[in-house]
Design a protein around this motif. Structure first.
Motif, PDB file in Angstrom:
ATOM      1  N   UNK A  55       0.813  -1.219   0.000  1.00 24.77           N
ATOM      2  CA  UNK A  55       0.000   0.000   0.000  1.00 24.77           C
ATOM      3  C   UNK A  55       0.849   1.272   0.000  1.00 24.77           C
ATOM      4  N   UNK A  56       2.130   1.167   0.372  1.00 27.72           N
ATOM      5  CA  UNK A  56       2.991   2.348   0.317  1.00 27.72           C
ATOM      6  C   UNK A  56       3.096   2.885  -1.095  1.00 27.72           C
ATOM      7  N   UNK A  57       3.364   2.000  -2.039  1.00 28.61           N
ATOM      8  CA  UNK A  57       3.439   2.406  -3.440  1.00 28.61           C
ATOM      9  C   UNK A  57       2.075   2.863  -3.965  1.00 28.61           C
ATOM     10  N   UNK A  58       1.021   2.122  -3.603  1.00 25.51           N
ATOM     11  CA  UNK A  58      -0.319   2.488  -4.054  1.00 25.51           C
ATOM     12  C   UNK A  58      -0.714   3.858  -3.518  1.00 25.51           C
ATOM     13  N   UNK A  59      -0.395   4.118  -2.247  1.00 29.71           N
ATOM     14  CA  UNK A  59      -0.720   5.416  -1.657  1.00 29.71           C
ATOM     15  C   UNK A  59       0.002   6.562  -2.330  1.00 29.71           C
ATOM     16  N   UNK A  60       1.220   6.312  -2.833  1.00 29.58           N
ATOM     17  CA  UNK A  60       1.950   7.343  -3.555  1.00 29.58           C
ATOM     18  C   UNK A  60       1.359   7.595  -4.936  1.00 29.58           C
ATOM     19  N   UNK A  61       0.767   6.569  -5.540  1.00 27.10           N
ATOM     20  CA  UNK A  61       0.253   6.687  -6.908  1.00 27.10           C
ATOM     21  C   UNK A  61      -1.142   7.285  -6.936  1.00 27.10           C
ATOM     22  N   UNK A  62      -2.068   6.718  -6.172  1.00 29.32           N
ATOM     23  CA  UNK A  62      -3.461   7.150  -6.272  1.00 29.32           C
ATOM     24  C   UNK A  62      -3.864   8.136  -5.189  1.00 29.32           C
ATOM     25  N   UNK A  63      -2.988   8.381  -4.216  1.00 26.90           N
ATOM     26  CA  UNK A  63      -3.304   9.341  -3.171  1.00 26.90           C
ATOM     27  C   UNK A  63      -3.799   8.672  -1.904  1.00 26.90           C
ATOM     28  N   UNK A  64      -3.770   9.452  -0.812  1.00 20.85           N
ATOM     29  CA  UNK A  64      -4.161   8.901   0.490  1.00 20.85           C
ATOM     30  C   UNK A  64      -5.670   8.671   0.552  1.00 20.85           C
ATOM     31  N   UNK A  65      -6.443   9.605   0.002  1.00 16.67           N
ATOM     32  CA  UNK A  65      -7.896   9.532   0.100  1.00 16.67           C
ATOM     33  C   UNK A  65      -8.452   8.318  -0.637  1.00 16.67           C
ATOM     34  N   UNK A  66      -7.992   8.087  -1.852  1.00 12.86           N
ATOM     35  CA  UNK A  66      -8.482   6.937  -2.614  1.00 12.86           C
ATOM     36  C   UNK A  66      -8.041   5.618  -1.989  1.00 12.86           C
ATOM     37  N   UNK A  69     -15.594  12.529   0.458  1.00 12.87           N
ATOM     38  CA  UNK A  69     -15.754  13.963   0.699  1.00 12.87           C
ATOM     39  C   UNK A  69     -14.606  14.593   1.469  1.00 12.87           C
ATOM     40  N   UNK A  70     -13.767  13.782   2.159  1.00 12.70           N
ATOM     41  CA  UNK A  70     -12.649  14.387   2.882  1.00 12.70           C
ATOM     42  C   UNK A  70     -11.609  14.911   1.884  1.00 12.70           C
ATOM     43  N   UNK A  71     -10.798  15.850   2.327  1.00 11.29           N
ATOM     44  CA  UNK A  71      -9.792  16.442   1.446  1.00 11.29           C
ATOM     45  C   UNK A  71      -8.595  15.503   1.291  1.00 11.29           C
ATOM     46  N   UNK A  72      -7.867  15.667   0.206  1.00 15.28           N
ATOM     47  CA  UNK A  72      -6.645  14.908  -0.008  1.00 15.28           C
ATOM     48  C   UNK A  72      -5.517  15.529   0.815  1.00 15.28           C
ATOM     49  N   UNK A  73      -4.484  14.750   1.098  1.00 19.46           N
ATOM     50  CA  UNK A  73      -3.321  15.264   1.824  1.00 19.46           C
ATOM     51  C   UNK A  73      -2.640  16.360   1.018  1.00 19.46           C
ATOM     52  N   UNK A  74      -2.424  17.547   1.607  1.00 13.05           N
ATOM     53  CA  UNK A  74      -1.774  18.626   0.856  1.00 13.05           C
ATOM     54  C   UNK A  74      -0.344  18.279   0.454  1.00 13.05           C
ATOM     55  N   UNK A  75       0.332  17.501   1.260  1.00  7.82           N
ATOM     56  CA  UNK A  75       1.715  17.135   0.919  1.00  7.82           C
ATOM     57  C   UNK A  75       1.749  16.173  -0.259  1.00  7.82           C
ATOM     58  N   UNK A  76       0.780  15.258  -0.344  1.00  9.99           N
ATOM     59  CA  UNK A  76       0.718  14.387  -1.515  1.00  9.99           C
ATOM     60  C   UNK A  76       0.369  15.201  -2.759  1.00  9.99           C
ATOM     61  N   UNK A  77      -0.539  16.144  -2.643  1.00  3.78           N
ATOM     62  CA  UNK A  77      -0.931  16.958  -3.794  1.00  3.78           C
ATOM     63  C   UNK A  77       0.260  17.734  -4.348  1.00  3.78           C
ATOM     64  N   UNK A  78       1.043  18.361  -3.474  1.00  6.66           N
ATOM     65  CA  UNK A  78       2.185  19.137  -3.949  1.00  6.66           C
ATOM     66  C   UNK A  78       3.299  18.232  -4.456  1.00  6.66           C
ATOM     67  N   UNK A  79       3.451  17.071  -3.851  1.00  2.70           N
ATOM     68  CA  UNK A  79       4.473  16.127  -4.310  1.00  2.70           C
ATOM     69  C   UNK A  79       4.138  15.591  -5.696  1.00  2.70           C
ATOM     70  N   UNK A  80       2.861  15.609  -6.059  1.00  7.81           N
ATOM     71  CA  UNK A  80       2.424  15.150  -7.367  1.00  7.81           C
ATOM     72  C   UNK A  80       2.035  16.304  -8.286  1.00  7.81           C
ATOM     73  N   UNK A  81       2.473  17.519  -7.950  1.00 11.98           N
ATOM     74  CA  UNK A  81       2.292  18.712  -8.775  1.00 11.98           C
ATOM     75  C   UNK A  81       0.834  19.106  -8.985  1.00 11.98           C
ATOM     76  N   UNK A  90       0.977  16.755 -13.900  1.00 17.64           N
ATOM     77  CA  UNK A  90       0.656  17.904 -13.067  1.00 17.64           C
ATOM     78  C   UNK A  90      -0.756  18.382 -13.240  1.00 17.64           C
ATOM     79  N   UNK A  91      -1.444  17.917 -14.262  1.00 18.96           N
ATOM     80  CA  UNK A  91      -2.806  18.375 -14.489  1.00 18.96           C
ATOM     81  C   UNK A  91      -3.844  17.344 -14.040  1.00 18.96           C
TER      82      UNK A  91
END
Length: 564
Positions: free
Chosen positions: A79-90, A200-212, A551-552
């Motif tokens: 799940x470490x790799x999966x969490x980096x790819x699809x995000x914490x929320x998903x 409905x919860x927000x995504x991790x801001x650090x993951x969002x910025x790390x993924x542009x 990034x988009x």
């Protein structure tokens, strides 16, 4: 913000309300973990359960309880790799869905094979949730109360355990197979609730910025730290801190497991040893088999489950003091004091079972409660807090997955061996765990650093193991320059100076328009692609881009609420 600027404040929950709401809600993830820990303890002693599964042996019971850890171990490693790819929320969404499927199989099991299949599938969901929820929690929490929020999360875990024990007790009055099916069915209800909330919860801001996903990132940061105002100075400074850390982490090269072990050896050791020692300290002897412990001390049948219920209340109450102590006393003092109390209580349990006198049943209950209270305020919450806060963003999900894998590996070992050892070495079992408590004390005293009130972006300075990484603006403010003695010019962090010292470097937040209290982003949620299709698309995109995301892609779905 000039008077001519468009309105920049967003409607909905923000600030402390949003942080606490999100923290409490995602605690359902560890609530499921705790519920699953405790639900089997009362079921396996019930007459209808025993009859339905043909009086299972101790080894069969151990396998039934511990096989969940096999699924959790497998999931936590991936799940470490999966969490980096699809995000914490998903990841939380998919973990919840898998858990619900496993819970349904257990509820309607028609034999041992189906029960074991349900347990291992539920374990996959628990492994994913127990890995990603602490990471998510640490990434949305401000440093001054990061420990408090992590301890609230652990309270959710023990609340799940207590709920399962009392559910077992009340269902023990049902005179048919629903006495054990109803407690298992409640797993599905809680899992479905978490699955719905993850949308409905927000995504991790650090993951969002790390993924542009910079636009979504500044929106989430503004909601979490800037009172919902895109132009709030605190929010914009937080954005720059995180973005700087992300850019510097990328200069470190390949973010692989091999590189992680080589570069961050001490941090990975702390992350994994904290979870391993927490299990070796004996908590699952009580959590999984408390009724068997009380039966060995003289309590019988439903009375053993009742004593387990009272013990669960004490256990739950003990998790509340760390909310207020963990950021004041620090992590080390809490772990050390907890180890001492556990050594004392486990030794006392062993002694009273050995002498087997009239007061043995009562004394065992008392010292089990003392043990649970000591674990509940110390080695319960802190091992879940330490790993995600000491690991850098570039390896946080991977490192947390290894840490959680260590938890589940030793969780399985203890769960599998406990019923066998209880029959073989009896009272000596508790002395074995007392020994590991003493080992825990020594390891913490000589190796673990104090991390209370340290920013996630400033852990490098604490460990000194990321020499290629430039200090963050926060550490620069403390030291007076960005890199003392370095020929690199001093970097001035501000609206118009981000790229002044290093050409081409831009860490300023992107411009986001706010209309009617809602952010207008460059791409809509429908374009991002939720669900299975979006997940597959993201996986393919990351594979084509060697791990770098588009990034988009990705979008932030705002949490609606009343404007303050």
């Amino acid at each position: 913000m000039s008077p001519n600027d468009a309105p920049s404040r967003m409607h909905g929950l923000h600030g402390k309300k949003l942080v606490y709401f999100t923290s409490v809600f995602v605690s359902l993830g560890v609530f499921l973990f705790g519920y699953d820990q405790g639900v089997m303890s009362g079921i396996i002693t019930g007459p209808y359960f025993k009859d339905y599964f043909n009086q299972p042996s101790r080894a069969e019971v151990g396998t039934m309880v511990a096989i969940l850890e096999i699924g959790a171990l497998i999931a936590s490693l991936g799940v470490g790799r999966i969490g980096d790819v699809i995000g914490r929320r998903r990841t939380i969404f998919w973990g919840s869905l898998i858990f619900v499927c496993g819970g349904a199989l257990q509820t309607f099991a028609n034999g041992m094979p189906m029960m074991l299949l349900g347990r291992i599938i539920a374990g996959l969901g628990v492994g994913a949730l127990s890995t990603i929820v602490p990471v998510y929690q640490s990434e949305i929490s401000p440093p001054h109360n990061r420990g408090k929020l992590a301890c609230i999360e652990f309270t959710g875990n023990i609340l799940g355990y207590a709920a399962s024990v009392w559910m077992d007790y009340f269902c023990s009055f049902i005179n048919n197979d629903w006495a054990w099916r109803i407690p298992l069915m409640m797993q599905c209800v809680m899992g479905a609730l978490l699955m719905a909330g993850s949308l409905v919860i927000c995504e991790s801001p650090r993951w969002l910025l790390d993924n542009d996903h910079d636009e979504e990132g500044i929106v989430v940061i503004a909601n979490l730290y800037g009172k919902g105002d895109i132009h709030n100075p605190k929010a914009r400074d937080e954005y720059r801190e995180i973005k700087m850390n992300v850019l510097m982490n990328r200069q470190e090269g390949e973010r692989s497991y091999a590189d992680m072990f080589k570069r961050y050896t001490k941090r990975v050791f702390i992350a994994m040893s904290a979870q391993a020692l927490a299990q070796l300290n004996g908590i699952n002897v009580i959590s999984y088999y408390a009724p068997l412990v009380f039966e060995s001390a003289g309590w019988r049948g439903r009375d053993a489950i009742l004593m387990t219920g009272f013990n669960a209340i004490t256990y739950l109450a003990s998790t509340i003091p760390p909310w207020y102590l963990v950021d004041r006393w620090g992590r080390r003092a809490i772990l050390l004091s907890g180890a001492v109390l556990m050594i004392f209580s486990l030794s006392a349990i062993s002694y009273f079972i050995y002498i087997d006198i009239k007061i043995t049943p009562r004394m065992v209950v008392i010292f089990v409660m003392i043990y649970n209270a000591a674990f509940g305020y110390s080695w319960g919450p802190i091992p879940w807090l330490y790993p995600p806060e000491i690991l850098p963003l570039s390896i946080r999900a991977k490192g947390a997955s290894l840490s959680t894998a260590a938890n589940w590996a030793f969780n399985w070992l203890v769960g599998e061996l406990t019923p066998i050892l209880q029959g073989a070495i009896k009272w000596r079992l508790y002395l074995v765990h007392a020994f590991f408590c003493a080992v825990s004390f020594v390891v913490v005293y000589f190796i673990y650093p104090e991390t209370a009130n340290v920013r996630l972006e400033d852990m490098n300075a604490l460990f000194g193991d990321a020499t290629s990484q430039m200090p963050t603006p926060a550490s620069r403010a403390e030291t007076g320059s960005l890199m003392p003695g370095s020929p690199v010019p001093e970097l001035h962090i501000g609206e118009h100076h981000a790229g002044g010292a290093i050409p081409g470097l831009d860490i300023n937040p992107p411009h986001v328009q706010v209309k009617d209290g809602k952010p207008i982003l460059s791409r809509t949620n429908s374009e991002q692609g939720e669900g299975v299709g979006g997940w597959i698309s993201n996986m393919a995109r990351r594979a084509r881009g060697n791990g770098e995301s588009d990034s988009k892609s990705g979008s932030y779905r705002p949490l609606q609420g009343e404007d303050d």
